[in-house]
Design an enzyme around this catalytic site. Structure first.
Site, PDB file in Angstrom:
ATOM      1  CG  ASP A  65     -42.561 -28.338  34.278  1.00  0.00           C
ATOM      2  OD1 ASP A  65     -41.975 -27.908  35.299  1.00  0.00           O
ATOM      3  OD2 ASP A  65     -41.955 -28.639  33.235  1.00  0.00           O
ATOM      4  CG  ASN A  73     -35.899 -22.630  32.077  1.00  0.00           C
ATOM      5  OD1 ASN A  73     -36.700 -22.288  32.934  1.00  0.00           O
ATOM      6  ND2 ASN A  73     -35.035 -23.626  32.282  1.00  0.00           N
ATOM      7  CB  CYS A 198     -29.958 -30.647  30.487  1.00  0.00           C
ATOM      8  SG  CYS A 198     -30.091 -29.131  29.537  1.00  0.00           S
TER       9      CYS A 198
END
Length: 265
Positions: A65, A73, A198
Site C-alpha cells: 500500500d 479512513n 468510494c
C-alpha cells in the site's frame, strides 16, 4: 508447504478453537503457520482481512500500500486509530498485527503496485488476496496471478453491496475444462468515470468489515482445504435489502489468458 512447522505450546493454546475443528485440526493450523499470503491494499477490505489472517495464525503476511492513514479512513479501516494519522498504512498495519499476534511475520511494502513490480512482490507467496478499489489494479493483479500460478481471492464493495470470488485459472476442473479467469467473469473494464469511487459515493463501514472477513475465510479455506471452493462461483451481497446469493460462472473460450487462442498459440 511440504514440510509443515510444528506448533509451540503457546500456539496450541492460542489456536485451540481451530485445532478442535474437525476440518482444520492440528495439520490445518500448521498449514496456516507455513503459509505466506500477499495482501493488496490495507484499506477498507485489507484491514479486516489482515486482522483475521493474523489472528488465524498465517505465518507470513505481505501487504502492499502506498497511502498514509487519514481521518476519513477511521470510519471503516479498523486496523488504525487516531495515533496513526499521517503514518504509512503498511507501517501502522504491521505494528497493529504484531500486537495482535507476535507469531506472525509482517512484511510491509510501501509502494504503488505496478505491472513492473507485481511479479517480484508475489513471487515467494502462496496465495494473493486483492482488496484494491479500482479495476485497473484488479485486472493487473489477476493477470499476474494467472502467469505466476498463484491462487487469488478477490473482492469489491460499493455503497451497500459487495462481491467475492476465488480464482485458480492455471488449473482445470474435473472435466478437464480450464478454470475461469477474472476476464471470463468481467471481460472488459468499465470506462473511466463510469463507476463512482468510494470517496465520491461513500461506503458503509460495516460492509467492508463483513466482506474483508469473508476474504480471510476464503484465504484460510484455500490454505487448509475444507468445504466448497469459491472457484467458478461469485458471491454477491446486498446489505440494503439483506440479500445474499451465489452465482456460478465458467470458462470463456475467448478470454485472452487461457482461452482457445492462447492455448493453441
Amino acid at each position: 508447504m511440504s514440510v509443515l512447522p510444528q506448533l509451540t505450546g503457546e500456539e496450541i493454546e492460542r489456536y485451540a478453537r481451530h485445532i478442535v475443528l474437525r476440518d482444520v485440526g492440528g495439520v490445518g493450523q500448521r498449514k496456516l503457520k507455513a503459509a505466506k499470503v500477499f495482501v493488496v491494499g490495507a484499506g477498507g477490505l485489507g484491514a479486516p482481512l489482515l486482522l483475521y489472517l493474523a489472528a488465524a495464525g498465517v505465518g507470513e503476511l505481505h501487504v502492499v500500500d502506498d497511502d498514509v492513514v487519514s481521518v476519513s479512513n477511521l470510519q471503516r479501516q479498523v486496523l488504525f486509530g487516531e495515533a496513526d494519522l499521517g503514518r504509512p498504512k503498511v507501517e501502522a498495519a504491521a505494528d497493529a498485527l504484531r500486537r495482535l499476534n507476535p507469531h506472525v511475520r509482517v512484511v510491509g511494502h510501501q509502494a504503488r503496485l505496478t505491472a513492473a513490480n507485481i511479479r517480484a512482490l508475489i513471487e515467494g507467496c502462496d496465495i494473493v488476496a486483492d482488496g484494491s478499489d479500482n479495476f485497473d489494479t484488479r485486472y493487473m493483479v489477476s493477470d499476474a496471478c494467472f502467469y505466476a500460478k498463484k491462487p487469488l481471492v478477490t473482492a469489491a464493495v460499493g455503497q451497500f453491496d459487495g462481491s467475492l470470488t476465488t480464482l485458480r485459472p492455471f488449473e482445470t476442473g474435473p472435466d478437464g475444462t480450464p478454470n475461469p479467469t477474472y476476464r471470463c467473469l468481467f471481460p472488459d473494464k468499465p470506462p473511466p468515470g463510469a463507476l463512482p469511487t468510494c470517496a465520491e459515493a461513500g461506503v458503509l463501514g460495516a460492509l467492508t468489515g463483513m466482506v474483508g472477513s469473508l476474504m480471510a475465510l476464503e484465504v484460510v479455506r484455500e490454505i487448509v482445504g475444507f468445504g466448497e471452493s469459491m472457484v467458478g462461483r461469485l458471491a454477491l451481497f446486498d446489505l440494503a435489502t439483506m440479500r445474499f446469493e451465489t452465482l456460478s460462472y465458467g470458462w470463456d473460450e475467448d478470454n485472452p489468458l487461457n482461452g482457445r487462442a492462447a492455448r493453441d498459440g
